[in-house]
Write a protein that holds these residues in place. Structure first.
Motif, mmCIF file in Angstrom:
data_model
loop_
_atom_site.group_PDB
_atom_site.id
_atom_site.type_symbol
_atom_site.label_atom_id
_atom_site.label_comp_id
_atom_site.label_asym_id
_atom_site.label_seq_id
_atom_site.Cartn_x
_atom_site.Cartn_y
_atom_site.Cartn_z
ATOM 1 N N ARG A 264 0.840 -1.200 0.000
ATOM 2 C CA ARG A 264 0.000 0.000 0.000
ATOM 3 C C ARG A 264 0.873 1.248 0.000
ATOM 4 N NH1 ARG A 264 -1.294 -5.060 2.178
ATOM 5 N NH2 ARG A 264 -3.540 -5.372 2.165
ATOM 6 N N HIS A 299 -6.384 3.338 -0.305
ATOM 7 C CA HIS A 299 -5.851 1.975 -0.232
ATOM 8 C C HIS A 299 -5.078 1.591 -1.496
ATOM 9 C CE1 HIS A 299 -7.889 1.254 3.527
ATOM 10 N NE2 HIS A 299 -9.065 1.522 3.001
ATOM 11 N N ARG A 301 -2.312 0.587 -4.135
ATOM 12 C CA ARG A 301 -1.136 -0.283 -4.043
ATOM 13 C C ARG A 301 -0.140 0.067 -5.145
ATOM 14 N NH1 ARG A 301 -2.739 -5.866 -1.695
ATOM 15 N NH2 ARG A 301 -4.861 -5.592 -0.953
#
Length: 322
Positions: A264, A299, A301
């Motif tokens: 993340r 969130h 990544r």
């Protein structure tokens, strides 16, 4: 022995940031005590729930997350928080000056085997207006502070406020963090790398070629042998990089087409990149500097390649070839 409070004061930081860092340290002290208690404290095992990432939660994941939320929420300097374990950002104090992103227990799959776990914090300035996801959409270059706390044989904290990276160790007698390295330096060259080799068949061609050349050792194009290390907790692998150099990577892969990246940006990649860069290392996705990324969601990544500067540059050279 120089205590954390004394070191922060000597750095000339704003008193508000000093107070926030001490709160982060307090979170680490309490989680360290829980980790040491293990089965005796009733914190081991799997909880009957999943986090927003769809990952099975450990009991200590939830306990650590709630502990940090409560402590940060009680600090008037904190305007909002974002956790890897929470679906949405959480508003705290209207007049707060800071936002805090955190991974409450990185490497939680290691808990039940008594291996390394840690907590990662990223601090951002709080903009005017309400606390929502958009408030957190700031690049890593905006961080005034980042740290991790590693729970191992000793509990240690790596901290940067943009004045280099410092290392502290928790004194069990006083429950205070004591400075043990005032200027962590990552050597530019290394003979170690860390990667999850089980995913090798899913990597992009540049990473396939790079790792293949490392493994081929003295007989290969690099002309020397490399050792591979893998702790399965980013906080542990990055701590090794800060301690003696190395390269850590979790690259893009095709194992799960819907999730080509593992780590993340806000909770792991940005704070770890800040710590490594301040120690003289480098951090990239393979194609751009991690801390320059403009986030699109809380969130999000990204691929991560970080560590000893010369070795990161070598790896990036493979990526620049396509």
């Amino acid at each position: 022995m120089q205590r954390l409070r004394e070191t922060l004061s000597l750095q000339g930081l704003p008193s508000e940031l000093q107070q926030l860092i001490l709160t982060l340290a307090d979170c680490g002290v309490e989680i360290s005590q829980l980790v040491r208690g293990g089965a005796l404290a009733g914190v081991l095992g799997v909880a009957d729930s999943e986090n927003v990432q769809g990952e099975t939660q450990k009991k200590l994941d939830i306990i650590a997350n709630d502990l940090i939320k409560d402590k940060l929420g009680a600090n008037p300097l904190v305007k909002g928080i974002a956790s890897e374990e929470e679906t949405d950002v959480v508003a705290a104090n209207t007049d707060g000056q800071y936002l805090v992103c955190f991974d409450p227990l990185d490497g939680s799959s290691n808990i039940d085997i008594n291996s390394l776990v840690g907590t990662i914090f990223s601090v951002l300035p709080a903009p005017q207006g309400e606390v929502n996801e958009a408030a957190f959409m700031q690049p890593g270059t905006n961080q005034p502070c980042a740290c991790y706390i590693l729970y191992g044989p000793a509990t240690v904290m790596a901290l940067t406020t943009g004045q280099g990276t410092q290392m502290y160790s928790l004194d069990p007698a006083s429950n205070e963090f004591v400075l043990v390295d005032e200027q962590v330096t990552v050597p530019a060259q290394t003979g170690e790398f860390a990667i999850n080799m089980s995913n090798q068949r899913f990597w992009q061609a540049p990473m396939q070629d790079y790792i293949a050349d490392l493994i081929s050792g003295k007989e290969g194009p690099r002309g020397r042998n490399f050792n591979m290390r893998w702790i399965a907790a980013m906080v542990g692998d990055v701590h090794r990089v800060l301690s003696r150099g190395g390269l850590f990577t979790y690259p893009q892969d095709t194992k799960n087409p819907d999730k080509p990246f593992k780590l993340r940006l806000m909770y792991e990649a940005n704070p770890m990149s800040f710590l490594v860069e301040q120690a003289g290392g480098k951090a990239s996705t393979g194609y751009e500097r991690i801390m320059a990324i403009e986030p699109e969601q809380i969130h999000q990544r990204v691929a991560v390649i970080l560590g000893s500067a010369d070795e990161v540059d070598t790896c990036l050279g493979y990526h620049s070839k396509g």
